[in-house]
Design a protein around this motif. Structure first.
Motif, short mmCIF file in Angstrom:
data_model
loop_
_atom_site.label_atom_id
_atom_site.label_comp_id
_atom_site.label_asym_id
_atom_site.label_seq_id
_atom_site.Cartn_x
_atom_site.Cartn_y
_atom_site.Cartn_z
N GLY A 11 -0.43 39.90 -25.69
CA GLY A 11 -0.68 38.45 -25.63
C GLY A 11 0.34 37.64 -26.40
O GLY A 11 0.53 36.46 -26.14
N GLY A 12 1.03 38.26 -27.35
CA GLY A 12 2.00 37.53 -28.14
C GLY A 12 2.77 38.45 -29.05
O GLY A 12 2.52 39.65 -29.12
N TYR A 13 3.75 37.86 -29.72
CA TYR A 13 4.62 38.63 -30.60
C TYR A 13 5.12 37.74 -31.72
O TYR A 13 5.04 36.51 -31.66
CB TYR A 13 5.83 39.18 -29.83
CG TYR A 13 6.80 38.09 -29.49
CD1 TYR A 13 7.90 37.84 -30.30
CD2 TYR A 13 6.60 37.26 -28.39
CE1 TYR A 13 8.76 36.79 -30.02
CE2 TYR A 13 7.46 36.22 -28.11
CZ TYR A 13 8.54 35.99 -28.92
OH TYR A 13 9.39 34.94 -28.66
N ALA A 14 5.64 38.36 -32.75
CA ALA A 14 6.33 37.65 -33.83
C ALA A 14 7.36 38.60 -34.41
O ALA A 14 7.18 39.82 -34.39
CB ALA A 14 5.35 37.21 -34.92
N ILE A 15 8.45 38.03 -34.89
CA ILE A 15 9.50 38.82 -35.54
C ILE A 15 9.69 38.27 -36.95
O ILE A 15 9.87 37.06 -37.12
CB ILE A 15 10.82 38.76 -34.74
CG1 ILE A 15 10.59 39.35 -33.34
CG2 ILE A 15 11.92 39.52 -35.49
CD1 ILE A 15 11.77 39.22 -32.42
N PHE A 16 9.61 39.16 -37.92
CA PHE A 16 9.72 38.81 -39.33
C PHE A 16 10.85 39.57 -40.00
O PHE A 16 11.15 40.71 -39.62
CB PHE A 16 8.43 39.17 -40.08
CG PHE A 16 7.27 38.28 -39.80
CD1 PHE A 16 7.00 37.20 -40.63
CD2 PHE A 16 6.42 38.53 -38.74
CE1 PHE A 16 5.92 36.37 -40.40
CE2 PHE A 16 5.33 37.70 -38.50
CZ PHE A 16 5.08 36.62 -39.33
N GLU A 17 11.43 38.98 -41.01
CA GLU A 17 12.35 39.65 -41.92
C GLU A 17 11.61 39.76 -43.25
O GLU A 17 11.37 38.75 -43.92
CB GLU A 17 13.64 38.84 -42.08
CG GLU A 17 14.69 39.51 -42.93
CD GLU A 17 15.33 40.71 -42.24
OE1 GLU A 17 15.48 41.74 -42.92
OE2 GLU A 17 15.67 40.62 -41.05
N LEU A 18 11.22 40.99 -43.61
CA LEU A 18 10.39 41.21 -44.80
C LEU A 18 10.99 42.32 -45.66
O LEU A 18 11.85 43.08 -45.22
CB LEU A 18 8.97 41.58 -44.37
CG LEU A 18 8.28 40.50 -43.49
CD1 LEU A 18 7.03 41.06 -42.85
CD2 LEU A 18 7.98 39.26 -44.29
N ARG A 19 10.51 42.42 -46.89
CA ARG A 19 11.06 43.40 -47.84
C ARG A 19 10.80 44.83 -47.43
O ARG A 19 11.67 45.69 -47.54
CB ARG A 19 10.47 43.17 -49.24
CG ARG A 19 11.03 41.97 -49.96
CD ARG A 19 10.52 41.89 -51.39
NE ARG A 19 9.07 41.90 -51.50
CZ ARG A 19 8.32 40.80 -51.55
NH1 ARG A 19 8.87 39.62 -51.53
NH2 ARG A 19 7.01 40.90 -51.65
N ASP A 20 9.55 45.11 -46.99
CA ASP A 20 9.18 46.49 -46.72
C ASP A 20 7.91 46.53 -45.88
O ASP A 20 7.34 45.50 -45.53
CB ASP A 20 8.99 47.26 -48.03
CG ASP A 20 8.02 46.58 -48.99
OD1 ASP A 20 7.12 45.83 -48.54
OD2 ASP A 20 8.17 46.78 -50.21
N LYS A 21 7.47 47.74 -45.57
CA LYS A 21 6.28 47.92 -44.74
C LYS A 21 5.03 47.36 -45.42
O LYS A 21 4.16 46.80 -44.75
CB LYS A 21 6.08 49.40 -44.42
CG LYS A 21 4.94 49.65 -43.46
CD LYS A 21 4.83 51.13 -43.11
CE LYS A 21 3.64 51.38 -42.20
NZ LYS A 21 3.52 52.83 -41.91
N ALA A 22 4.94 47.46 -46.73
CA ALA A 22 3.77 46.93 -47.45
C ALA A 22 3.65 45.42 -47.23
O ALA A 22 2.56 44.91 -46.97
CB ALA A 22 3.86 47.26 -48.94
N GLU A 23 4.77 44.71 -47.34
CA GLU A 23 4.74 43.27 -47.10
C GLU A 23 4.41 42.98 -45.63
O GLU A 23 3.67 42.04 -45.32
CB GLU A 23 6.08 42.64 -47.48
CG GLU A 23 6.05 41.12 -47.40
CD GLU A 23 7.35 40.46 -47.84
OE1 GLU A 23 7.27 39.32 -48.31
OE2 GLU A 23 8.43 41.07 -47.71
N ALA A 24 4.93 43.80 -44.73
CA ALA A 24 4.65 43.62 -43.30
C ALA A 24 3.17 43.83 -43.00
O ALA A 24 2.57 43.08 -42.22
CB ALA A 24 5.51 44.58 -42.47
#
Length: 133
Positions: A74-87
């Motif tokens: 239904g949707g998507y988002a793209i993020f630039e994050l520090r690591d998997k924990a933040e994601a």
């Protein structure tokens, strides 16, 4: 690290409630301003889509809707994050919005890290092929 969030649901496609749209807009504005969200969007119903497939060496096009679809993106988002924990924290916050503003909705937010050369073996095949060329 760059992550893609893919939101799926097995329920019949219906748009988000106005309250959910408002809540998602607020979180999007916050994350874009902070430089963490790079892109996001909802997707149109399956009837407006198509699939291009290769089966037994043959290319074919199948127009939507897709009868066999059990879950729909239904949707998507793209993020630039520090690591998997933040994601994971961001995905949980996003899905909490659905829980709060669309009672009865069931769905999944899958998060996937983008492949990056020289990171945990990602793109090894391409890197080895380039090294041998």
């Amino acid at each position: 690290m760059r992550f893609m969030y893919i939101v799926t649901s097995s329920q019949p496609m219906k748009g988000p409630s106005p309250a959910l749209m408002e809540a998602m807009q607020k979180i999007s504005e916050r994350e874009i301003k902070a430089g963490r969200m790079l892109d996001n969007g909802g997707l149109m119903p399956l009837a407006s889509g198509a699939r291009v497939r290769i089966v037994d060496g043959e290319l074919s096009v199948i127009d939507g809707p897709f009868i066999e679809a059990k879950e729909v993106v239904g949707g998507y988002a793209i993020f630039e994050l520090r690591d998997k924990a933040e994601a994971l924290a961001m995905a949980k916050e996003f899905m909490q919005l659905h829980l709060d503003h669309m009672p009865g909705w069931d769905g999944t937010c899958e998060l996937r890290a983008f492949a990056t050369p020289d990171v945990d073996g990602a793109c090894e095949v391409n890197a080895k092929a380039a090294a041998h060329a």
